[in-house]
Design a protein around this motif. Structure first.
Motif, short mmCIF file in Angstrom:
data_model
loop_
_atom_site.label_atom_id
_atom_site.label_comp_id
_atom_site.label_asym_id
_atom_site.label_seq_id
_atom_site.Cartn_x
_atom_site.Cartn_y
_atom_site.Cartn_z
N CYS A 418 0.83 -1.21 0.00
CA CYS A 418 0.00 0.00 0.00
C CYS A 418 0.87 1.26 0.00
N ALA A 422 1.62 4.38 -3.10
CA ALA A 422 1.49 5.83 -2.90
C ALA A 422 2.81 6.54 -3.13
N GLU A 425 3.33 7.05 -6.78
CA GLU A 425 2.42 8.09 -7.29
C GLU A 425 2.96 9.47 -6.98
N ASP A 426 3.57 9.63 -5.81
CA ASP A 426 4.06 10.94 -5.39
C ASP A 426 5.40 11.31 -6.01
N ASN A 449 6.29 10.65 5.63
CA ASN A 449 4.88 10.27 5.62
C ASN A 449 4.50 9.26 6.68
N GLU A 461 -4.31 3.21 10.96
CA GLU A 461 -4.47 4.63 10.63
C GLU A 461 -3.17 5.21 10.10
N GLU A 464 -2.80 4.05 6.52
CA GLU A 464 -3.81 4.61 5.63
C GLU A 464 -3.62 6.11 5.41
N ARG A 465 -3.14 6.82 6.42
CA ARG A 465 -2.84 8.24 6.24
C ARG A 465 -1.71 8.42 5.23
N ALA A 466 -0.68 7.59 5.33
CA ALA A 466 0.45 7.70 4.41
C ALA A 466 0.09 7.22 3.00
N ALA A 467 -0.67 6.13 2.93
CA ALA A 467 -1.02 5.53 1.64
C ALA A 467 -2.23 6.20 0.98
N ARG A 468 -2.97 6.96 1.76
CA ARG A 468 -4.16 7.67 1.27
C ARG A 468 -5.20 6.71 0.70
N ALA A 469 -5.29 5.52 1.31
CA ALA A 469 -6.24 4.51 0.84
C ALA A 469 -6.39 3.45 1.93
#
Length: 490
Positions: A418, A422, A425-426, A449, A461, A464-469
């Motif tokens: 995950c 991300a 993508e970044d 991140n 959390e 998911e905050r770092a992966a944005r998903a």
């Protein structure tokens, strides 16, 4: 001072003492004289008694009742201290001390049994450790699933049922990928030759620095089973060396550097607090596995490493950078988890998860463990176990009581999938940077991140905050399909 300030000051000393206890463990695994094992067991038990007394001190409960949180950091501190206090108060002091002493003694017994290929010599010790951990789990669980209680030490918020469901979804795609690779007819040549220890260690130290490991706040030593230890300003790692297999040393180092960098990059303001360490073992493994695999075994980085290997050891038996990349990622049914390729690795973990869950539940007896291990391994890997050190004696975890730890390895792989999706993508073309041996873009993304937050967020959390998903196994499985499809032709 306010109740919150008094609590944090008290907790800071507790965390400092825990670091001292951890240093005793590091010493035991690296440089402690063999004849000191019994004394070290007493020392570790004494330290655990002190720590248990502090964690269960009634003053902590009183401060928690009266403390007020002024911000998110304070709220996270109180949440984690309360969790630790409630867990500790459920475990009798004599049981905590007995566990510390027994697991310290067990390390040497396991190592000797492993060296002698003698399962019978280890079974009484394992039975004692299992009995103590089951007693502890029952005390914590209070009627709930004891294995779930143990999981909370390593991955707060997860349950055995959730892991079982995730692993059940993963198994078909892993088995299918393995089948396609084995049927492909492609057989990359493994790296062969003699690779002197001093050159391996020198190259591993250079690679560690490129991945961001700071030896001003750590050190690299040798151990039978590589590990990392410490947090804050003192984070130490270990590696292992075989002069016939330099990749074991290099990739063990990279793996442990991932753990070490997580600890080193946590916000210094959290040092010697419950926030000043990795939030869970699953998140920790996401870092070590991403460093080792998505970064370290990528075609980009292995292209750079191929040239470094030639400069360090001379001409290799593999022809070019593509062949070296295939050798680094060679899929084969090996016995050893820590040496397993990415396709087989999770099958190793699923085996251990099922067996240890059965041990804790009482559905599997210690005396039947070796046969159960060997039967499952033959079914999953297609080859029989040839000796105990390649089977149930290969890992240190159960000897030191780490029941509930193993599934976090695969959970870490899922998290890494995950996170790296991300990251790409970044950062866009991060491969161009890694191809020059520069990992700063990828490791810097992880530090910004995820790593800097330490224990501020709960494990899922944080990811998911770092992966944005949402966390899902799909990115990992897609990554494996793409990577090994390219190497093995589909």
């Amino acid at each position: 001072m306010s109740a919150y300030d008094e609590l944090i000051a008290f907790q800071r000393d507790t965390q400092a003492l825990a670091q001292v206890a951890g240093r005793l463990g590091w010493d035991q695994e690296t440089v402690m004289p063999r004849g000191a094992a019994d004394q070290r067991s007493e020392e570790m038990a004494a330290m655990e008694s002190v720590l248990h007394a502090r964690r269960t001190d009634p003053k902590v409960g009183d401060w928690l009742d009266r403390a007020e949180a002024a911000d998110d950091v304070a709220r996270a501190n109180l949440r984690l201290i309360r969790r630790e206090h409630e867990r500790a108060t459920k475990v009798p002091a004599d049981l905590a001390k007995a566990l510390a002493g027994a697991t310290s003694r067990a390390q040497g017994i396991w190592a000797e049994a492993r060296a002698n290929e003698d399962v019978a010599a280890f079974l009484p010790t394992l039975a004692e450790i299992l009995r103590l951990r089951r007693e502890e789990a029952s005390a914590i669980a209070g009627g709930a699933d004891p294995y779930d209680a143990l999981l909370q030490d390593y991955e707060p918020g997860i349950t055995g049922s959730e892991l079982e469901a995730m692993f059940s979804r993963m198994r078909p795609r892993l088995v299918d990928l393995r089948g396609r690779i084995m049927a492909s007819g492609v057989s990359p040549e493994p790296l062969r030759g003699h690779f002197p220890e001093d050159r391996q260690l020198a190259l591993s130290a250079e690679i560690a620095a490129r991945f961001g490991y700071d030896v001003a706040h750590g050190r690299i030593d040798k151990a039978v089973h590589p590990f990392s230890s410490g947090s804050g300003a003192d984070v130490r790692i270990t590696t292992r060396v075989s002069e016939a297999d330099p990749l074991g040393c290099l990739y063990s180092t990279i793996h442990e550097v991932g753990h070490g960098c997580y600890e080193l990059h946590i916000d210094p303001a959290y040092r010697l607090s419950v926030l000043g360490q990795g939030v869970s073992m699953g998140v920790h493994e996401s870092q070590s596995r991403a460093y080792e695999n998505q970064m370290g075994r990528s075609r980009a980085f292995t292209g750079w490493l191929f040239e470094k290997m030639r400069a360090t050891f001379g001409e290799l038996n593999v022809a070019d950078a593509d062949a070296f990349h295939a050798a680094v990622n060679r899929v084969h049914s090996g016995y050893i988890r820590t040496e397993a390729d990415e396709v087989h690795y999770n099958l190793h973990i699923l085996l251990r998860f099922d067996l240890e869950r059965a041990l804790i539940a009482g559905d599997l007896q210690v005396g039947d463990l070796e046969a159960a291990w060997n039967d499952r391994f033959a079914a999953d890997f297609g080859v029989p176990v040839d000796r105990p050190s390649n089977g149930m004696l290969q890992d240190v975890h159960w000897s030191v009581g780490l029941f509930g730890y193993f599934p976090t390895y695969t959970l870490g792989n899922v998290y890494a999938g995950c996170l790296f999706r991300a990251l790409r993508e970044d950062l866009g073309d991060v491969d161009a940077q890694m191809a020059t041996g520069d990992l700063s873009g990828a490791t810097g993304w992880m530090a910004r991140n995820l790593q800097r937050h330490g224990g501020l967020y709960e494990p899922r959390e944080a990811v998911e905050r770092a992966a944005r998903a949402p966390v899902t196994e799909e990115p990992l499985l897609d990554y494996l399909d793409a990577k090994f499809g390219a190497i093995y032709g589909g």
